[in-house]
Design a protein around this motif. Structure first.
Motif, PDB file in Angstrom:
ATOM      1  N   ALA A 234      48.821 -15.642  47.219  1.00 20.68           N
ATOM      2  CA  ALA A 234      48.741 -16.743  48.184  1.00 20.68           C
ATOM      3  C   ALA A 234      47.343 -16.844  48.779  1.00 20.68           C
ATOM      4  O   ALA A 234      46.809 -17.951  48.970  1.00 20.68           O
ATOM      5  CB  ALA A 234      49.776 -16.545  49.297  1.00 20.68           C
ATOM      6  N   GLY A 235      46.711 -15.701  49.047  1.00 25.69           N
ATOM      7  CA  GLY A 235      45.357 -15.701  49.576  1.00 25.69           C
ATOM      8  C   GLY A 235      44.350 -16.260  48.593  1.00 25.69           C
ATOM      9  O   GLY A 235      43.453 -17.038  48.965  1.00 25.69           O
ATOM     10  N   VAL A 236      44.479 -15.886  47.319  1.00 26.07           N
ATOM     11  CA  VAL A 236      43.564 -16.374  46.282  1.00 26.07           C
ATOM     12  C   VAL A 236      43.669 -17.892  46.153  1.00 26.07           C
ATOM     13  O   VAL A 236      42.665 -18.620  46.164  1.00 26.07           O
ATOM     14  CB  VAL A 236      43.866 -15.692  44.933  1.00 26.07           C
ATOM     15  CG1 VAL A 236      43.102 -16.381  43.801  1.00 26.07           C
ATOM     16  CG2 VAL A 236      43.511 -14.214  44.981  1.00 26.07           C
ATOM     17  N   ILE A 237      44.890 -18.373  46.007  1.00 23.90           N
ATOM     18  CA  ILE A 237      45.098 -19.813  45.803  1.00 23.90           C
ATOM     19  C   ILE A 237      44.673 -20.618  47.022  1.00 23.90           C
ATOM     20  O   ILE A 237      43.940 -21.599  46.926  1.00 23.90           O
ATOM     21  CB  ILE A 237      46.580 -20.087  45.478  1.00 23.90           C
ATOM     22  CG1 ILE A 237      46.989 -19.367  44.200  1.00 23.90           C
ATOM     23  CG2 ILE A 237      46.827 -21.587  45.343  1.00 23.90           C
ATOM     24  CD1 ILE A 237      48.498 -19.278  44.006  1.00 23.90           C
ATOM     25  N   GLY A 238      45.136 -20.191  48.183  1.00 24.42           N
ATOM     26  CA  GLY A 238      44.869 -20.959  49.387  1.00 24.42           C
ATOM     27  C   GLY A 238      43.428 -20.954  49.822  1.00 24.42           C
ATOM     28  O   GLY A 238      42.940 -21.932  50.401  1.00 24.42           O
ATOM     29  N   ALA A 239      42.695 -19.887  49.524  1.00 22.39           N
ATOM     30  CA  ALA A 239      41.318 -19.771  49.989  1.00 22.39           C
ATOM     31  C   ALA A 239      40.349 -20.630  49.183  1.00 22.39           C
ATOM     32  O   ALA A 239      39.520 -21.352  49.749  1.00 22.39           O
ATOM     33  CB  ALA A 239      40.878 -18.305  49.953  1.00 22.39           C
ATOM     34  N   ILE A 240      40.432 -20.575  47.865  1.00 19.73           N
ATOM     35  CA  ILE A 240      39.442 -21.301  47.047  1.00 19.73           C
ATOM     36  C   ILE A 240      40.062 -22.121  45.924  1.00 19.73           C
ATOM     37  O   ILE A 240      39.353 -22.784  45.177  1.00 19.73           O
ATOM     38  CB  ILE A 240      38.399 -20.337  46.435  1.00 19.73           C
ATOM     39  CG1 ILE A 240      39.038 -19.387  45.423  1.00 19.73           C
ATOM     40  CG2 ILE A 240      37.685 -19.560  47.530  1.00 19.73           C
ATOM     41  CD1 ILE A 240      38.024 -18.554  44.651  1.00 19.73           C
ATOM     42  N   GLY A 241      41.394 -22.072  45.763  1.00 15.25           N
ATOM     43  CA  GLY A 241      42.036 -22.818  44.688  1.00 15.25           C
ATOM     44  C   GLY A 241      42.130 -21.997  43.417  1.00 15.25           C
ATOM     45  O   GLY A 241      41.399 -21.020  43.233  1.00 15.25           O
ATOM     46  N   ALA A 242      43.054 -22.397  42.536  1.00 13.21           N
ATOM     47  CA  ALA A 242      43.267 -21.641  41.298  1.00 13.21           C
ATOM     48  C   ALA A 242      43.698 -22.569  40.172  1.00 13.21           C
ATOM     49  O   ALA A 242      44.630 -22.277  39.417  1.00 13.21           O
ATOM     50  CB  ALA A 242      44.320 -20.547  41.524  1.00 13.21           C
ATOM     51  N   GLN A 243      43.011 -23.702  40.037  1.00 13.22           N
ATOM     52  CA  GLN A 243      43.356 -24.649  38.980  1.00 13.22           C
ATOM     53  C   GLN A 243      42.775 -24.200  37.636  1.00 13.22           C
ATOM     54  O   GLN A 243      41.664 -23.676  37.570  1.00 13.22           O
ATOM     55  CB  GLN A 243      42.849 -26.038  39.324  1.00 13.22           C
ATOM     56  CG  GLN A 243      43.499 -26.636  40.563  1.00 13.22           C
ATOM     57  CD  GLN A 243      45.010 -26.806  40.409  1.00 13.22           C
ATOM     58  OE1 GLN A 243      45.491 -27.104  39.325  1.00 13.22           O
ATOM     59  NE2 GLN A 243      45.736 -26.616  41.509  1.00 13.22           N
ATOM     60  N   PRO A 244      43.525 -24.378  36.548  1.00 18.38           N
ATOM     61  CA  PRO A 244      43.044 -23.947  35.224  1.00 18.38           C
ATOM     62  C   PRO A 244      41.995 -24.893  34.656  1.00 18.38           C
ATOM     63  O   PRO A 244      41.895 -26.054  35.061  1.00 18.38           O
ATOM     64  CB  PRO A 244      44.316 -23.968  34.370  1.00 18.38           C
ATOM     65  CG  PRO A 244      45.179 -25.014  35.023  1.00 18.38           C
ATOM     66  CD  PRO A 244      44.894 -24.909  36.499  1.00 18.38           C
ATOM     67  N   LEU A 245      41.211 -24.388  33.719  1.00 19.64           N
ATOM     68  CA  LEU A 245      40.248 -25.214  32.988  1.00 19.64           C
ATOM     69  C   LEU A 245      40.964 -25.909  31.837  1.00 19.64           C
ATOM     70  O   LEU A 245      41.793 -25.312  31.152  1.00 19.64           O
ATOM     71  CB  LEU A 245      39.112 -24.347  32.440  1.00 19.64           C
ATOM     72  CG  LEU A 245      38.263 -23.599  33.476  1.00 19.64           C
ATOM     73  CD1 LEU A 245      37.163 -22.810  32.773  1.00 19.64           C
ATOM     74  CD2 LEU A 245      37.678 -24.554  34.501  1.00 19.64           C
ATOM     75  N   MET A 246      40.637 -27.170  31.618  1.00 20.98           N
ATOM     76  CA  MET A 246      41.294 -27.979  30.599  1.00 20.98           C
ATOM     77  C   MET A 246      40.328 -28.354  29.486  1.00 20.98           C
ATOM     78  O   MET A 246      39.106 -28.432  29.697  1.00 20.98           O
ATOM     79  CB  MET A 246      41.858 -29.258  31.234  1.00 20.98           C
ATOM     80  CG  MET A 246      42.790 -29.037  32.411  1.00 20.98           C
ATOM     81  SD  MET A 246      44.381 -28.341  31.902  1.00 20.98           S
ATOM     82  CE  MET A 246      45.314 -28.546  33.428  1.00 20.98           C
ATOM     83  N   ASP A 247      40.871 -28.619  28.302  1.00 21.09           N
ATOM     84  CA  ASP A 247      40.043 -29.140  27.216  1.00 21.09           C
ATOM     85  C   ASP A 247      40.015 -30.670  27.283  1.00 21.09           C
ATOM     86  O   ASP A 247      40.576 -31.282  28.205  1.00 21.09           O
ATOM     87  CB  ASP A 247      40.547 -28.648  25.860  1.00 21.09           C
ATOM     88  CG  ASP A 247      41.988 -29.063  25.575  1.00 21.09           C
ATOM     89  OD1 ASP A 247      42.486 -29.993  26.239  1.00 21.09           O
ATOM     90  OD2 ASP A 247      42.619 -28.455  24.681  1.00 21.09           O
ATOM     91  N   ALA A 248      39.382 -31.279  26.300  1.00 21.49           N
ATOM     92  CA  ALA A 248      39.237 -32.737  26.315  1.00 21.49           C
ATOM     93  C   ALA A 248      40.572 -33.456  26.235  1.00 21.49           C
ATOM     94  O   ALA A 248      40.707 -34.591  26.706  1.00 21.49           O
ATOM     95  CB  ALA A 248      38.349 -33.168  25.147  1.00 21.49           C
ATOM     96  N   ALA A 249      41.584 -32.784  25.663  1.00 25.94           N
ATOM     97  CA  ALA A 249      42.900 -33.400  25.519  1.00 25.94           C
ATOM     98  C   ALA A 249      43.795 -33.154  26.723  1.00 25.94           C
ATOM     99  O   ALA A 249      44.957 -33.564  26.734  1.00 25.94           O
ATOM    100  CB  ALA A 249      43.581 -32.871  24.259  1.00 25.94           C
ATOM    101  N   GLY A 250      43.256 -32.480  27.733  1.00 26.66           N
ATOM    102  CA  GLY A 250      44.040 -32.216  28.926  1.00 26.66           C
ATOM    103  C   GLY A 250      44.945 -31.008  28.830  1.00 26.66           C
ATOM    104  O   GLY A 250      45.826 -30.819  29.668  1.00 26.66           O
ATOM    105  N   GLN A 251      44.728 -30.181  27.798  1.00 28.92           N
ATOM    106  CA  GLN A 251      45.513 -28.959  27.627  1.00 28.92           C
ATOM    107  C   GLN A 251      44.754 -27.764  28.208  1.00 28.92           C
ATOM    108  O   GLN A 251      43.527 -27.715  28.158  1.00 28.92           O
ATOM    109  CB  GLN A 251      45.802 -28.707  26.140  1.00 28.92           C
ATOM    110  CG  GLN A 251      46.574 -29.832  25.473  1.00 28.92           C
ATOM    111  CD  GLN A 251      47.965 -30.004  26.043  1.00 28.92           C
ATOM    112  OE1 GLN A 251      48.669 -29.044  26.304  1.00 28.92           O
ATOM    113  NE2 GLN A 251      48.363 -31.260  26.257  1.00 28.92           N
ATOM    114  N   GLY A 252      45.496 -26.809  28.741  1.00 27.86           N
ATOM    115  CA  GLY A 252      44.860 -25.626  29.291  1.00 27.86           C
ATOM    116  C   GLY A 252      44.209 -24.777  28.212  1.00 27.86           C
ATOM    117  O   GLY A 252      44.778 -24.586  27.134  1.00 27.86           O
TER     118      GLY A 252
END
Length: 516
Positions: free
Chosen positions: A264-282
Motif C-alpha cells: 500500500a505504501g509503494v502504490i500510494g506514494a509514487i504509483g505502480a502502473q506497468p509499462l506497456m508495449d505499442a499494442a497496449g499489452q504489459g
C-alpha cells in the motif's frame, strides 16, 4: 510404504538434538519469508498487476495460509526432519515421497540462489553509491543479464554455507539479528510512506485485468514460501507438537501484515502502473523489451517502480527521504543473507532425512566430527546453489522455485486429507479446521498458481521431475531401507547419538561421549 510409527522410530534411533524453541522458530520463519520477495520482486508484481498487486499478495498469502494449516497438523503429528517429504512418505508411499523431496530440493536450492542474486544487486549499489567502488558489469551479472558471472552472489553463498557447517546454534543467533534489521527497515518504510499515500495512484487498479493479478500472485508466491522451512527443523525443536504449528502460523501472519502495508505504501506514494508495449499489452518482466524501455525512461530522468531493483529504497528517495532510503538499502544488504541461510538450512535437512531412508547415499547424512552438523550434504547443496546464483537472473530463479514449491504444497494438502481417513485414531495435537474445505482449497490454489507461471518455469519442473524419476529407479529404489527391510542407518551404525548434539559447540567433549 513406510508407516508413521516406523518414521518416528527411525528418527529416534538417528535424531538431531532438540534445541530450538518457539521464538527461535518464529524468527527463523520470518527470516525465511521476508526477503527477496518484498525487497526485490515488488517491482515484478507491479509490472504484472499494477496496484492490483495488493490483491495478488492476498491471493498468494491465502494459498500459503491454508497450506500452512495442513503443514501444522502434519508437523505436529510427525515431528521429525523432512517436511512434506516425510509426510507424503507415510501416506502416499515412497515414490511420491521421493518426487516431493526432489521438488523441495528444487524449491530450496533455487530460492537460495534467487535471494543471493537479489542481495548482489544491493551490494553492488551500496559499494557504488557509498564508497564510489564500481564492480565491473561482467563480474556482477550473469550471462542472461549480459555479463559473465555474478561474483558477489557466489561469495555470499560460500559464506552462508560456511556458517551452516559451523552449527545450528550459531546460524539461529545470526539469523535473529538479521531478522531484527529487516523488520526495523520495513517498519521505517511503512511509517514514512503511508502518510503520503495519494489515492489517485491506485487508479486504474487492475490495468492488466484479473489475469495479471493471478500471474503476479504466481510469481510473488515466492515471497511467502519460506514458512515451510520451519517444519523441516521439527526434529531439532523443543516440544514440536506445540511449537511447530504456532511458529508456522505466527510467522506467516506477521509477514502477511507487513506485505499489505508495504505494498500500500509503494502504490500510494509514487504509483505502480506497468509499462506497456505499442499494442497496449504489459511487457514481460525481465524481458529485453522492458529493459530497453526502462533505459529510455532513465535517459530522460524517469524511473518508475517497475524498473527499480531496490523498490523500497527507491520509493523513500522519491518522497524526500533519501538518506533513510539508503539506510533501508543497507538493511536489505545486511538482512537478505538470513533468507539464504534458511533456504540452505531447509534443503540440507531434507537431504539428511532422504539419505537416512537410504534413497540417497549414506555419506550425505554423515555428521562432522567437530561441529556435529551434516557438513557433506551442506557443502554439496552449496555447490549447486552457488552455480545457479552465478549464472541465472533473480526473476527466473524465483519462478522456477515456485514450480517445485507449489507441487510440494499440493501433495501436503492431499496428504492431510488422506490421513484423516486412513489414520483417524492417531493423536493430533493440532487439527486443521474445516479440513474438507481448506484442504481442497489449498490443492486447487497451488494448481491454479502453477498454471499462471511463465512457460519456461512450468517446463523446468517436469524436466527436473524426469531427472528425479531416473535417479530414483537407478539408486533410491534399489537402496531404499524400506524395500531392504533395514531399520537403522546404512551399515547399522548410529552416526548422531554417539557424538555431541548438532547445536552443541563445547569442544571439550570427545566424540563417542554424551554431554552430562
Amino acid at each position: 510404504m513406510k508407516s508413521l510409527d516406523a518414521i518416528l522410530a527411525t528418527a529416534e534411533k538417528k535424531s538431531l538434538h532438540r534445541s530450538l524453541g518457539i521464538w527461535q522458530l518464529t524468527l527463523l520463519g520470518v527470516g525465511a519469508i521476508i526477503g527477496t520477495g518484498i525487497f526485490v520482486l515488488t517491482a515484478e508484481a507491479a509490472q504484472k498487476a499494477g496496484p492490483g498487486m495488493m490483491i495478488a499478495f492476498i491471493i498468494a498469502g491465502f494459498v500459503c495460509a491454508v497450506a500452512a494449516l495442513c503443514y501444522s497438523e502434519l508437523s505436529s503429528m510427525v515431528p521429525v526432519s523432512g517436511s512434506a517429504y516425510t509426510y507424503s512418505y507415510a501416506v502416499l508411499g515412497e515414490f511420491v515421497a521421493w518426487m516431493v523431496g526432489w521438488a523441495l530440493i528444487l524449491e530450496y536450492s533455487v530460492a537460495a540462489s534467487a535471494v543471493a542474486v537479489g542481495w548482489s544487486g544491493y551490494f553492488v549499489g551500496l559499494l557504488n553509491n557509498s564508497l564510489g567502488i564500481e564492480i565491473p558489469f561482467a563480474l556482477a551479472n550473469g550471462p542472461f543479464a549480459g555479463g559473465m558471472i555474478n561474483l558477489p552472489a557466489v561469495i555470499i553463498c560460500m559464506l552462508v554455507v560456511g556458517l551452516l557447517v559451523i552449527g545450528t546454534r550459531e546460524s539461529a543467533a545470526f539469523n535473529a539479528v538479521l531478522v531484527a534489521v529487516k523488520i526495523a527497515a520495513l517498519i521505517a518504510f511503512i511509517v514514512l510512506a503511508l502518510p503520503v499515500v495519494d489515492m489517485e495512484n491506485f487508479q486504474p487498479f487492475l490495468p492488466l485485468g484479473t489475469s495479471g493479478v493471478v500471474a503476479a500472485a504466481a510469481s510473488i508466491f515466492f515471497a511467502y514460501v519460506g514458512f515451510d522451512a520451519v517444519s523441516t527443523a521439527a526434529e531439532e525443536t523443543k516440544n514440536p507438537q506445540r511449537n511447530i504449528p504456532l511458529a508456522l502460523i505466527g510467522s506467516l501472519a506477521i509477514c502477511t501484515l507487513f506485505y499489505l502495508l508495504v505494498s500500500a505504501g509503494v502504490i500510494g506514494a509514487i504509483g505502480a502502473q506497468p509499462l506497456m508495449d505499442a499494442a497496449g499489452q504489459g511487457l514481460m518482466p525481465g524481458s529485453i523489451a522492458m529493459a530497453e524501455q526502462c533505459q529510455s525512461l532513465a535517459a530522460i530522468g524517469q524511473q518508475p517502480i517497475v524498473c527499480s531493483r531496490e523498490a523500497l529504497a527507491h520509493v523513500l528517495r522519491e518522497i524526500g527521504w533519501g538518506k533513510i532510503g539508503n539506510l533501508l538499502g543497507l538493511a536489505a544488504f545486511l538482512a537478505l543473507p538470513s533468507v539464504i541461510l534458511m533456504m540452505l538450512f531447509g534443503q540440507t535437512r531434507i537431504f539428511f532425512v532422504m539419505s537416512r531412508d537410504g534413497l540417497l547415499p549414506e555419506v550425505l547424512s554423515r555428521i562432522h566430527s567437530r561441529f556435529k552438523t551434516p557438513h557433506i550434504v551442506t557443502m554439496v547443496t552449496g555447490v549447486g546453489v552457488t552455480f545457479a546464483a552465478a549464472f541465472l537472473p533473480v526473476g527466473k530463479l524465483a519462478d522456477i522455485s515456485n514450480s517445485g514449491t507449489l507441487f510440494a504444497f499440493m501433495v501436503v494438502a492431499f496428504t492431510v486429507m488422506i490421513l484423516r481417513i486412513k489414520d483417524r485414531s492417531r493423536a493430533r495435537p493440532f487439527r486443521t479446521p474445516a479440513i474438507w474445505l481448506l484442504g481442497p482449497l489449498a490443492a486447487a490454489g497451488c494448481i491454479i498458481l502453477f498454471l499462471f507461471l511463465p512457460t519456461d518455469a512450468k517446463l523446468v519442473f517436469p524436466i527436473w521431475s524426469g531427472i528425479g524419476f531416473i535417479v530414483y529407479f537407478l539408486y533410491g529404489y534399489r537402496k531404499s531401507h524400506v524395500a531392504l527391510g533395514i531399520e537403522t542407518a546404512s551399515g547399522g551404525e548410529n552416526i548422531i547419538e554417539p557424538i555431541r548434539p548438532l547445536a552443541d559447540c563445547d569442544d571439550g567433549i570427545a566424540p563417542g561421549k554424551q554431554k552430562d
